[in-house]
Design a protein around this motif. Structure first.
Motif, PDB file in Angstrom:
ATOM      1  N   ARG A 109       0.824  -1.217   0.000  1.00 26.51           N
ATOM      2  CA  ARG A 109       0.000   0.000   0.000  1.00 26.51           C
ATOM      3  C   ARG A 109       0.854   1.260   0.000  1.00 26.51           C
ATOM      4  NH1 ARG A 109      -2.595  -0.315   5.551  1.00 26.51           N
ATOM      5  NH2 ARG A 109      -0.496  -1.093   5.893  1.00 26.51           N
ATOM      6  N   HIS A 110       2.078   1.156   0.505  1.00 21.19           N
ATOM      7  CA  HIS A 110       2.937   2.325   0.668  1.00 21.19           C
ATOM      8  C   HIS A 110       3.617   2.739  -0.629  1.00 21.19           C
ATOM      9  CE1 HIS A 110       2.895   2.454   5.184  1.00 21.19           C
ATOM     10  NE2 HIS A 110       2.434   1.230   4.962  1.00 21.19           N
ATOM     11  N   ASP A 111       3.724   1.819  -1.567  1.00 25.99           N
ATOM     12  CA  ASP A 111       4.408   2.100  -2.838  1.00 25.99           C
ATOM     13  C   ASP A 111       3.420   2.788  -3.779  1.00 25.99           C
ATOM     14  OD1 ASP A 111       6.009   2.195  -5.049  1.00 25.99           O
ATOM     15  OD2 ASP A 111       6.030   0.020  -5.389  1.00 25.99           O
ATOM     16  N   GLN A 112       3.405   4.111  -3.705  1.00 29.49           N
ATOM     17  CA  GLN A 112       2.461   4.934  -4.461  1.00 29.49           C
ATOM     18  C   GLN A 112       3.219   6.034  -5.206  1.00 29.49           C
ATOM     19  OE1 GLN A 112      -0.665   4.144  -4.626  1.00 29.49           O
ATOM     20  NE2 GLN A 112      -0.846   2.705  -2.913  1.00 29.49           N
ATOM     21  N   PRO A 113       2.600   6.677  -6.185  1.00 30.44           N
ATOM     22  CA  PRO A 113       3.240   7.813  -6.857  1.00 30.44           C
ATOM     23  C   PRO A 113       3.174   9.098  -6.039  1.00 30.44           C
ATOM     24  CG  PRO A 113       1.108   7.390  -7.836  1.00 30.44           C
ATOM     25  CD  PRO A 113       1.341   6.272  -6.854  1.00 30.44           C
ATOM     26  N   PHE A 114       2.660   9.003  -4.825  1.00 28.31           N
ATOM     27  CA  PHE A 114       2.655  10.124  -3.883  1.00 28.31           C
ATOM     28  C   PHE A 114       3.236   9.631  -2.562  1.00 28.31           C
ATOM     29  CE2 PHE A 114      -1.338   7.872  -3.339  1.00 28.31           C
ATOM     30  CZ  PHE A 114      -1.414   7.705  -1.954  1.00 28.31           C
ATOM     31  N   HIS A 115       3.742  10.556  -1.764  1.00 30.83           N
ATOM     32  CA  HIS A 115       4.286  10.211  -0.454  1.00 30.83           C
ATOM     33  C   HIS A 115       3.776  11.229   0.565  1.00 30.83           C
ATOM     34  CE1 HIS A 115       8.048   9.549   2.298  1.00 30.83           C
ATOM     35  NE2 HIS A 115       6.920   9.126   2.854  1.00 30.83           N
ATOM     36  N   VAL A 116       2.886  10.788   1.456  1.00 31.73           N
ATOM     37  CA  VAL A 116       2.407  11.649   2.540  1.00 31.73           C
ATOM     38  C   VAL A 116       3.479  11.670   3.621  1.00 31.73           C
ATOM     39  CG1 VAL A 116       0.612  12.084   4.238  1.00 31.73           C
ATOM     40  CG2 VAL A 116       0.016  11.064   2.027  1.00 31.73           C
ATOM     41  N   ILE A 117       4.053  12.839   3.862  1.00 36.01           N
ATOM     42  CA  ILE A 117       5.206  12.976   4.746  1.00 36.01           C
ATOM     43  C   ILE A 117       4.769  13.394   6.157  1.00 36.01           C
ATOM     44  CG2 ILE A 117       6.888  13.424   2.929  1.00 36.01           C
ATOM     45  CD1 ILE A 117       6.385  16.398   3.267  1.00 36.01           C
ATOM     46  N   GLY A 118       5.738  13.459   7.054  1.00 36.46           N
ATOM     47  CA  GLY A 118       5.477  13.906   8.420  1.00 36.46           C
ATOM     48  C   GLY A 118       5.706  12.814   9.432  1.00 36.46           C
ATOM     49  N   SER A 119       6.597  13.055  10.408  1.00 32.71           N
ATOM     50  CA  SER A 119       6.986  12.031  11.387  1.00 32.71           C
ATOM     51  C   SER A 119       6.583  12.375  12.811  1.00 32.71           C
ATOM     52  CB  SER A 119       8.502  11.801  11.311  1.00 32.71           C
ATOM     53  OG  SER A 119       8.871  11.321  10.042  1.00 32.71           O
ATOM     54  N   ASP A 120       5.681  13.319  12.987  1.00 32.10           N
ATOM     55  CA  ASP A 120       5.095  13.636  14.298  1.00 32.10           C
ATOM     56  C   ASP A 120       3.594  13.761  14.129  1.00 32.10           C
ATOM     57  OD1 ASP A 120       7.256  13.844  16.151  1.00 32.10           O
ATOM     58  OD2 ASP A 120       7.785  15.808  15.347  1.00 32.10           O
ATOM     59  N   ALA A 121       2.828  13.391  15.159  1.00 33.69           N
ATOM     60  CA  ALA A 121       1.378  13.598  15.092  1.00 33.69           C
ATOM     61  C   ALA A 121       0.749  13.450  16.467  1.00 33.69           C
ATOM     62  CB  ALA A 121       0.727  12.616  14.119  1.00 33.69           C
ATOM     63  N   SER A 122      -0.305  14.215  16.688  1.00 33.12           N
ATOM     64  CA  SER A 122      -1.214  13.990  17.809  1.00 33.12           C
ATOM     65  C   SER A 122      -2.620  14.013  17.236  1.00 33.12           C
ATOM     66  CB  SER A 122      -1.058  15.075  18.878  1.00 33.12           C
ATOM     67  OG  SER A 122      -1.487  16.339  18.380  1.00 33.12           O
ATOM     68  N   GLY A 123      -3.515  13.223  17.818  1.00 36.61           N
ATOM     69  CA  GLY A 123      -4.866  13.194  17.276  1.00 36.61           C
ATOM     70  C   GLY A 123      -5.747  12.193  17.974  1.00 36.61           C
ATOM     71  N   VAL A 124      -6.819  11.805  17.275  1.00 34.61           N
ATOM     72  CA  VAL A 124      -7.855  10.945  17.836  1.00 34.61           C
ATOM     73  C   VAL A 124      -7.983   9.694  16.983  1.00 34.61           C
ATOM     74  CG1 VAL A 124     -10.304  10.787  18.437  1.00 34.61           C
ATOM     75  CG2 VAL A 124      -9.094  12.959  18.723  1.00 34.61           C
ATOM     76  N   VAL A 125      -7.970   8.532  17.622  1.00 35.94           N
ATOM     77  CA  VAL A 125      -8.178   7.275  16.911  1.00 35.94           C
ATOM     78  C   VAL A 125      -9.622   7.233  16.405  1.00 35.94           C
ATOM     79  CG1 VAL A 125      -8.244   4.761  17.109  1.00 35.94           C
ATOM     80  CG2 VAL A 125      -6.440   6.059  18.275  1.00 35.94           C
ATOM     81  N   VAL A 126      -9.786   6.995  15.108  1.00 35.27           N
ATOM     82  CA  VAL A 126     -11.138   6.927  14.541  1.00 35.27           C
ATOM     83  C   VAL A 126     -11.467   5.544  13.978  1.00 35.27           C
ATOM     84  CG1 VAL A 126     -11.380   9.393  14.107  1.00 35.27           C
ATOM     85  CG2 VAL A 126     -10.318   7.940  12.368  1.00 35.27           C
ATOM     86  N   ARG A 127     -10.477   4.691  13.743  1.00 39.17           N
ATOM     87  CA  ARG A 127     -10.709   3.314  13.336  1.00 39.17           C
ATOM     88  C   ARG A 127      -9.568   2.451  13.851  1.00 39.17           C
ATOM     89  NH1 ARG A 127     -14.899   5.148  12.460  1.00 39.17           N
ATOM     90  NH2 ARG A 127     -16.320   4.842  10.695  1.00 39.17           N
ATOM     91  N   THR A 128      -9.874   1.204  14.150  1.00 37.17           N
ATOM     92  CA  THR A 128      -8.855   0.257  14.597  1.00 37.17           C
ATOM     93  C   THR A 128      -8.891  -0.981  13.712  1.00 37.17           C
ATOM     94  OG1 THR A 128     -10.378  -0.783  16.177  1.00 37.17           O
ATOM     95  CG2 THR A 128      -9.001   1.026  16.993  1.00 37.17           C
ATOM     96  N   GLY A 129      -7.709  -1.560  13.473  1.00 38.32           N
ATOM     97  CA  GLY A 129      -7.623  -2.794  12.707  1.00 38.32           C
ATOM     98  C   GLY A 129      -8.192  -3.964  13.484  1.00 38.32           C
TER      99      GLY A 129
END
Length: 437
Positions: A109-129
């Motif tokens: 899934r990660h091998d895409q023609p786009f790359h969403v960057i960013g190595s820090d985050a805070s937030g709210v869990v909205v779905r779980t595997g």
């Protein structure tokens, strides 16, 4: 903004979040494979302006793996790996994604023609595997940037030693500079309740890295009274290093590039601050003779502290590494986590072997070290190094600030959070810690 994101911003309960649909696309700061050659032919003197390569736009939402969560990102932050990514150096990050994508169908899934960057985050869990046990929809979290392979035996000794360890948002896709991010459960920790979204997001990568370098038994094992030389003491890594040294009973000696940065380092608690110009370091190039610069620096440190440094906190790389090896005391340690001025280091090995010095490689931090940082934040022994905040739409400008080295501490990015200062769920604790600051 989609309905699920709107509900998160409004503080909706778990039951409502579970009922709302996950959008098929979301807004993200990303790179495009078509831009990889945009800086081809540029020399080191040319300006590889990251504002030309960072795009804000819609990307498709990936399917969740069993051990992952989808986080609605309230805030994120800029790190130097964001700058490297956007400059396509030392190699394009699409090379990492392609290599990772060969592992299995989830990695693909990660091998895409786009790359969403960013190595820090805070937030709210909205779905779980389907395999997630400890985290639920509605949980407020921070995301560690360390992406590990839980099936690698080495990971269970130290998450950083596993051969499958990757830097999230740099060597993986779907990072934090977006409205949503995808993270493994082994990256999650509770968000400190007394911090705002952007304050909480500013800590994981830099504070965790500095902790491992200085305090952890995997790093330099700083003790009370140690003199610690901190290059870039006013930057993201340096701001946390200064606090860890000061609060751990050490003596922080910071090197900075301007009086503005010197004042900031003093406010953080730096005992001694030295301007690079005082020792003849005026560019990102290595000095012609590191021993000359090292002698100047050593003289200033001894005049201020009475001794040579026990530890050098090194992340600048080519421009400073030879000086670091020279200036650290006999039996001392140079601990390094990066090379923002270049990876090829030159130093006089006589000063290393004949004076029994050590070079310690350090990379990121494992989840236990991240948890230790979280505890220090909760105790008020560490404070966020956030000094500027940009909206997600201005991510390229925020990254440019870091690229130009015009920032102090950490630069934050508001993703879904509509304004700074939101997300504090324990105002009493916050007021108590601020009163004691």
């Amino acid at each position: 903004m989609d309905a699920l994101a709107e509900a998160v911003v409004a503080g909706a309960a778990r039951a409502e979040l579970e009922q709302l649909p996950v959008p098929g696309h979301y807004s993200a700061a990303h790179l495009r494979a078509e831009d990889v050659d945009s800086f081809t032919g540029f020399t080191e003197a040319d300006d590889k302006d990251v504002r030309k390569s960072i795009h804000i736009g819609s990307v498709p939402m990936p399917e969740l793996a069993p051990n992952e969560v989808l986080v609605a990102v309230m805030a994120s932050g800029i790190n130097y790996n964001t700058v490297w990514s956007a400059m396509f150096e030392p190699i394009p990050t699409f090379t990492f994604l392609k290599h990772f994508g060969r592992q299995d169908r989830w990695a693909a899934r990660h091998d895409q023609p786009f790359h969403v960057i960013g190595s820090d985050a805070s937030g709210v869990v909205v779905r779980t595997g389907s395999g997630v046990r400890r985290w639920q929809v509605g949980d407020r979290v921070v995301v560690s940037p360390v992406y590990v392979d839980e099936e690698d035996p080495a990971t269970h000794a130290d998450g950083m030693l596993g051969s499958g360890m990757l830097a999230w948002g740099f060597e993986t896709n779907y990072g934090g500079l977006a409205h949503y991010c995808v993270a493994r459960t082994s990256q999650l920790l509770p968000k400190p309740a007394h911090l705002s979204w952007e304050e909480a997001a500013s800590n994981p990568l830099c504070a965790g890295t500095a902790y491992r370098m200085l305090v952890s038994d995997r790093g330099a094992r700083m003790t009370q009274g140690d003199v610690v030389l901190i290059w870039g003491a006013a930057g993201g890594l340096g701001a946390y290093a200064v606090q860890l040294v000061r609060n751990g009973g050490g003596i922080a000696v910071g090197v900075v590039s301007s009086e503005r940065k010197a004042e900031y380092a003093r406010r953080l608690g730096c005992h001694v601050v030295i301007n690079r110009e005082e020792i003849g370091l005026t560019s990102s190039e290595a000095p012609a003779d590191p021993t000359v610069v090292g002698k100047r620096l050593g003289k200033l440190i001894r005049a201020a502290t009475g001794e040579d440094p026990h530890i050098v906190f090194e992340h600048v790389g080519r421009a400073t590494f030879g000086v670091s090896v020279f200036v650290v005391r006999r039996g001392g340690a140079v601990v390094t986590c990066g090379s923002s001025s270049g990876y090829q280091h030159e130093f006089d090995n006589r000063y290393l072997w004949m004076r029994l010095k050590r070079v310690i490689g350090s990379h990121g931090s494992n989840l236990q070290e991240q948890a230790a940082v979280g505890r220090l934040l909760d105790l008020g022994h560490l404070t966020p190094a956030l000094t500027a905040t940009y909206p997600l739409t201005a991510t390229a400008e925020a990254a440019r600030l870091v690229q130009s080295n015009d920032h102090l501490g950490k630069v934050g990015v508001l993703s879904l959070a509509p304004a700074p200062g939101l997300g504090v769920s324990d105002p009493e604790r916050r007021e108590l810690l601020m009163a004691g600051a």
